[in-house]
Design a protein around this motif. Sequence first.
Motif, short mmCIF file in Angstrom:
data_model
loop_
_atom_site.label_atom_id
_atom_site.label_comp_id
_atom_site.label_asym_id
_atom_site.label_seq_id
_atom_site.Cartn_x
_atom_site.Cartn_y
_atom_site.Cartn_z
N CYS A 1 12.12 -30.73 8.06
CA CYS A 1 13.26 -31.80 7.77
C CYS A 1 13.98 -31.90 8.96
O CYS A 1 14.15 -30.95 9.45
CB CYS A 1 13.95 -31.07 6.67
SG CYS A 1 15.44 -32.07 6.25
N ASN A 2 14.57 -32.90 9.59
CA ASN A 2 15.32 -33.07 10.68
C ASN A 2 16.68 -33.03 9.93
O ASN A 2 17.33 -34.12 9.29
CB ASN A 2 15.08 -34.52 11.10
CG ASN A 2 16.05 -34.84 12.17
OD1 ASN A 2 17.32 -33.89 12.50
ND2 ASN A 2 16.11 -35.86 12.99
N PRO A 3 17.63 -31.86 10.15
CA PRO A 3 18.60 -31.87 9.07
C PRO A 3 19.86 -32.68 9.56
O PRO A 3 20.89 -32.70 8.52
CB PRO A 3 19.09 -30.40 9.47
CG PRO A 3 18.60 -29.83 10.61
CD PRO A 3 17.12 -31.05 10.88
N GLY B 1 10.97 -23.17 9.89
CA GLY B 1 12.24 -22.25 9.83
C GLY B 1 13.47 -23.02 9.43
O GLY B 1 13.67 -24.08 10.17
N ASP B 2 14.59 -22.44 8.93
CA ASP B 2 15.67 -23.01 8.72
C ASP B 2 16.32 -23.45 9.91
O ASP B 2 16.30 -22.52 10.96
CB ASP B 2 16.59 -22.39 7.93
CG ASP B 2 16.01 -22.45 6.39
OD1 ASP B 2 15.21 -23.30 6.16
OD2 ASP B 2 16.46 -21.39 5.72
N PRO B 3 17.17 -24.51 10.15
CA PRO B 3 17.52 -25.47 9.16
C PRO B 3 16.60 -26.49 8.84
O PRO B 3 17.03 -27.52 8.51
CB PRO B 3 18.88 -25.99 9.54
CG PRO B 3 18.75 -26.09 11.03
CD PRO B 3 17.86 -24.90 11.29
N MET B 4 15.18 -26.36 9.24
CA MET B 4 14.24 -27.45 9.07
C MET B 4 13.51 -27.26 7.91
O MET B 4 12.24 -28.06 7.94
CB MET B 4 13.61 -27.55 10.61
CG MET B 4 14.43 -27.87 11.67
SD MET B 4 13.27 -28.11 13.29
CE MET B 4 12.24 -29.38 12.92
N GLY B 5 13.83 -26.52 6.86
CA GLY B 5 13.15 -26.87 5.71
C GLY B 5 12.54 -25.65 4.89
O GLY B 5 12.22 -25.90 3.78
N ALA B 6 12.55 -24.47 5.57
CA ALA B 6 11.78 -23.37 4.79
C ALA B 6 12.57 -23.04 3.36
O ALA B 6 11.91 -22.71 2.51
CB ALA B 6 11.89 -22.08 5.68
N SER B 7 13.82 -22.93 3.52
CA SER B 7 14.74 -22.64 2.51
C SER B 7 14.47 -23.57 1.44
O SER B 7 14.34 -23.48 0.12
CB SER B 7 15.84 -22.00 2.58
OG SER B 7 16.51 -23.54 3.28
N GLU C 1 20.09 -22.97 16.53
CA GLU C 1 20.76 -23.52 15.41
C GLU C 1 20.86 -25.01 15.30
O GLU C 1 20.80 -25.84 14.30
CB GLU C 1 22.41 -22.84 14.98
CG GLU C 1 22.74 -23.26 13.36
CD GLU C 1 24.02 -22.74 13.38
OE1 GLU C 1 24.76 -23.13 12.38
OE2 GLU C 1 24.42 -21.60 13.93
N GLU C 2 21.29 -25.78 16.53
CA GLU C 2 21.13 -27.25 16.83
C GLU C 2 19.78 -27.63 17.07
O GLU C 2 19.46 -27.45 18.15
CB GLU C 2 22.42 -27.58 17.66
CG GLU C 2 22.69 -28.91 17.70
CD GLU C 2 23.58 -29.46 16.43
OE1 GLU C 2 23.09 -29.98 15.67
OE2 GLU C 2 24.85 -28.89 16.32
#
Length: 354
Positions: free
Chosen positions: A7-9, A62-68, A86-87
């Motif tokens: 996911c591209n957050p 890994g987050d923020p790209m989708g794992a959770s 993070e960015e």
Amino acid sequence: MRIGFLCNPIAGMGGRVGLKGTDGKVDEARARGAQPRAPDRARRALNALAERAPDATILAWGDPMGASLVRAAGFDPEVLGSPDDEETAAADTRRAAVAFREADADLVLFVGGDGTAADVAEALEGSSVPMLGVPAGVKVYSSVFGVSPEDAAYVAATFERTERREVMDIDEDDYREGEVHPELRAVAHVPVAEQLQSGKQMGGGSVESLAEGVADDVRARPETTWVLGPGSTVGEVKETLGFEGSPIGVDVYRDGEVVALDAAEREILDALGEDNVIVVTPIGGQGFVFGRGNPQLSPDVIRECDLEIVASRDKLDDLRVLRVDTDDPELDEALRGWVKVRVGRFERRMMKIV
């Protein structure tokens, strides 16, 4: 099934705050109060995927790209890596897609817009791993996306074969100034399904891409005789091949040379070889492939040739069906039925000749 998910957050954040995109505008979008859009779209897709394919193996980043998000949908993902910061950046998308490819993913399912699609396609280039987008960007011009997050999940869970589709993108700075010039960024393997959106190429961009596709075929088949009909769409093909054709006439081309210019029926028949292809475009608003504006393409000519129909998406959107009126009822009947119409460099749309 092994599905790589990313996911591209930040995809789509600039839309609701009037930035018409997020490229280079993340900080400004946040300053205007923009909220992330992509994670919610990802949740919808993953929840639908869990219903359709609960036993699928999900490869995640890994987050923020989708794992959770994957875990929240009830999957136990194999997390293959994480962003450096993070960015997130385009490089993170490419790294994730490469990792999925190397881990033998059957599909890369991504959430984002055209920029994300281009990055995934770049990472998968040279492989047969298909990709499929959950639309979350402000602009979604490419034809690699499901119509909705739920549609993307359905396609991911049920597809059986793939086809090559175009990844398009535009310059967002130009877009903000009101100029839209879609450019072909990549061609990717994508599941075949009705739930995929058509590409949104506009104006000359679509016809230019289409013409390049036909020209590629012409150059790859030097022994073939190409009978190029009238009209601006086929005219773009002629221009791409490097010659100024007759705009309302029929030209014949073979092995890098114009064999006949503005040819009559007899000249066309004399120029034909063992392998021949007619390239025509339907008349806008009417849908006639033969019988209007191209009488040189007689029944005798048509019977000696294979048929390639080309048209812009805009033209086909205005046509319910295609028509023929060759003066030969038996030939008309033989031509009727479903045909593939080239609408892009590789893409085709099914239309019916009635």
